[in-house]
Design a protein around this motif. Structure first.
Motif, PDB file in Angstrom:
ATOM      1  N   GLU A 175      20.428 -10.416  -3.296  1.00  0.00           N
ATOM      2  CA  GLU A 175      21.347 -11.160  -4.171  1.00  0.00           C
ATOM      3  C   GLU A 175      21.841 -10.272  -5.311  1.00  0.00           C
ATOM      4  O   GLU A 175      23.019 -10.312  -5.686  1.00  0.00           O
ATOM      5  N   LEU A 176      20.935  -9.472  -5.863  1.00  0.00           N
ATOM      6  CA  LEU A 176      21.319  -8.588  -6.960  1.00  0.00           C
ATOM      7  C   LEU A 176      22.358  -7.572  -6.497  1.00  0.00           C
ATOM      8  O   LEU A 176      23.387  -7.358  -7.163  1.00  0.00           O
TER       9      LEU A 176
ATOM     10  N   ALA B  22      17.287  -7.322   5.422  1.00  0.00           N
ATOM     11  CA  ALA B  22      17.897  -6.101   4.890  1.00  0.00           C
ATOM     12  C   ALA B  22      19.216  -5.802   5.591  1.00  0.00           C
ATOM     13  O   ALA B  22      20.202  -5.421   4.967  1.00  0.00           O
ATOM     14  N   ILE B  23      19.239  -5.991   6.927  1.00  0.00           N
ATOM     15  CA  ILE B  23      20.479  -5.739   7.683  1.00  0.00           C
ATOM     16  C   ILE B  23      21.571  -6.697   7.237  1.00  0.00           C
ATOM     17  O   ILE B  23      22.730  -6.320   7.069  1.00  0.00           O
ATOM     18  N   LYS B  24      21.204  -7.945   7.014  1.00  0.00           N
ATOM     19  CA  LYS B  24      22.170  -8.925   6.510  1.00  0.00           C
ATOM     20  C   LYS B  24      22.669  -8.512   5.130  1.00  0.00           C
ATOM     21  O   LYS B  24      23.869  -8.605   4.828  1.00  0.00           O
ATOM     22  N   ALA B  25      21.745  -8.008   4.290  1.00  0.00           N
ATOM     23  CA  ALA B  25      22.114  -7.591   2.933  1.00  0.00           C
ATOM     24  C   ALA B  25      23.050  -6.395   2.963  1.00  0.00           C
ATOM     25  O   ALA B  25      23.952  -6.261   2.134  1.00  0.00           O
ATOM     26  N   VAL B  26      22.851  -5.495   3.942  1.00  0.00           N
ATOM     27  CA  VAL B  26      23.734  -4.329   4.070  1.00  0.00           C
ATOM     28  C   VAL B  26      25.183  -4.774   4.280  1.00  0.00           C
ATOM     29  O   VAL B  26      26.119  -4.225   3.699  1.00  0.00           O
ATOM     30  N   ASN B  27      25.363  -5.811   5.099  1.00  0.00           N
ATOM     31  CA  ASN B  27      26.710  -6.310   5.376  1.00  0.00           C
ATOM     32  C   ASN B  27      27.304  -7.067   4.192  1.00  0.00           C
ATOM     33  O   ASN B  27      28.458  -6.867   3.823  1.00  0.00           O
ATOM     34  N   GLU B  28      26.504  -7.952   3.575  1.00  0.00           N
ATOM     35  CA  GLU B  28      27.023  -8.787   2.502  1.00  0.00           C
ATOM     36  C   GLU B  28      27.201  -8.024   1.197  1.00  0.00           C
ATOM     37  O   GLU B  28      28.132  -8.291   0.439  1.00  0.00           O
TER      38      GLU B  28
END
Length: 446
Positions: free
Chosen positions: A74-75, A100-106
């Protein structure tokens, strides 16, 4: 120059890092890892980071994935939306890889690192990220400068048309101004290209000015090979910038011959032509240059990289550049054969591999070009580690400390006192690679 009274200066900071992790032990470990080279600020929560970023600026942020309140994902998504130029790196456990993979995209995250991390790997990732950021900034400045000059050129063109309507006898003067503006634009564009070349040579540990000699040889080769006009100029710029894609490679790869690299290092190395193309393709005057650089490591037999092209499928400009590049690289250390060759042996190698690695007809033309080319393409220099310094060696370039201070000037002959001081500097800057350029000993005649 070094003397008994020299005080080795503290290293300059080369960037600002924000580290966010709720574990104090992790905070301190990362601060110890980076504090010598960068200005480091550590925080314990995402909320604290959001508040600080409203008041302060950072080049790069490293955040843990799991934290109370705001998560690292989120940060970093918030940072992407509010501060898109800041590089974002996520620390995560193996159990969090899907998140983490989802965070890489978002969050458009530069890289995620699994815990426990490897210090050398993490240090290289941060250095690569900041180097890439600087190169992109240089490209942006160059694009802005070109746009400004194009606007000026357009303004002068309109001024020319207006003056023609008012008084025809002023057309000649206005045309001259237009030509002057165009010449100035080309000169300033060429200067900006050479600024990029200087950055490239410094980062890759190449001798200053070596790319220019290589480019002049490539230009002459292109002329002899039947190219003309813009195609010759494109070969010239491609030879100047052929190694621009190596800027982001770690030192561990740049300092090895291809035969010494691990499988993963060879994979990283094989991407440098693509990296070079990507760095230049947004610059409209260099679009064809970028394509030449992408293909210049292809081989005539189809065993090159990155696209496994063969024969005439490889652009002629790229076939020319491959021959010129190998001619120079084989006379240097860390080449693809693993041994440094003299100029005559390199010629013999090119002839031997004609029809396999190289276009046979172009190799024959190149031999004629070499007979007419009087410059030395490879300086009589050698780049050695500071540990290998010996009394009697002559510096072929200034010795600059990791803090950016000139400690010994070009032409200095090393003494035992210098060697002692160099050893002290190596201990002070432990962990930093420090190289000397010295004049190479003449090769023994066989």
């Amino acid at each position: 120059m070094l003397s008994d009274n020299v005080q080795i200066p503290l290293q300059e900071k080369h960037g600002r890092l924000l580290i966010v992790d709720d574990e104090e032990a992790v905070q301190q470990a990362l601060k110890r890892l980076f504090h010598r080279q960068y200005e480091v600020v550590v925080l314990g929560s995402g909320a604290a980071a959001v508040e600080l970023l409203q008041q302060d600026e950072f080049d790069l942020i490293i955040s843990d994935m799991r934290m109370p309140g705001m998560s690292g994902a989120e940060l970093l998504k918030h940072c992407f939306e509010q501060y898109p130029d800041m590089i974002r790196i996520l620390l995560t456990g193996y159990s969090d890889l899907e998140s983490a993979i989802k965070a890489v995209n978002e969050g458009n995250i530069y890289r995620y690192i699994s815990k426990p991390w490897d210090n050398d790997q993490l240090r290289n990732i941060v250095a690569e990220a900041l180097d890439t950021r600087e190169l992109k900034a240089a490209n942006i400045r160059l694009n802005a400068h070109i746009a400004e000059q194009n606007a000026e050129l357009a303004r002068l063109n309109l001024e020319l048309q207006d003056k023609y309507q008012q008084k025809s006898d002023q057309v000649g003067e206005a045309e001259e101004k237009l030509h002057d503006a165009y010449r100035t634009l080309r000169q300033e564009f060429n200067s900006m290209v050479h600024i990029l070349v200087g950055i490239m040579e410094a980062r890759n540990g190449e001798e200053k000015g070596c790319s220019e000699s290589l480019a002049r040889l490539a230009k002459l080769f292109a002329e002899f090979s039947g190219l003309d006009g813009q195609a010759i100029q494109d070969v010239y710029y491609a030879a100047l910038l052929r190694n621009i894609g190596k800027v982001t490679l770690p030192d561990s790869v740049l300092s090895k011959a291809l035969t010494q690299m691990s499988v993963s290092e060879k994979s990283d190395y094989a991407h440098f032509p693509i990296n070079g193309q990507t760095s230049l393709m947004l610059l409209e005057p260099l679009q064809n240059v970028a394509n030449i650089i992408r293909s210049h490591m292809e081989l005539y037999n189809g065993k090159g990289f990155p696209d496994k092209l063969s024969g005439s499928a490889i652009p002629k400009e790229a076939r020319i550049l491959r021959i010129v590049s190998d001619y120079a690289d084989l006379q240097r250390e860390h080449n693809f054969l693993g041994e440094t060759l003299d100029e005559e042996t390199v010629r013999a190698y090119l002839l031997k591999m004609a029809g396999q690695r190289y276009d046979r007809e172009l190799v024959d033309v190149f031999m004629t070009v070499l007979d007419d080319f009087e410059e030395a393409v490879v300086p009589n220099l050698e780049r050695i580690d500071i540990k290998e310094a010996r009394s009697g060696m002559v510096l072929a370039g200034n010795l600059v400390s990791p803090a950016g201070v000139v400690l010994l000037s070009e032409g200095t002959e090393l003494t035992e006192r210098h060697i002692t001081k160099l050893a002290a500097m190596e201990r002070q800057f432990e962990g930093h690679e420090i190289k000397l350029h010295v004049r190479r000993e003449p090769a023994a005649k066989k």
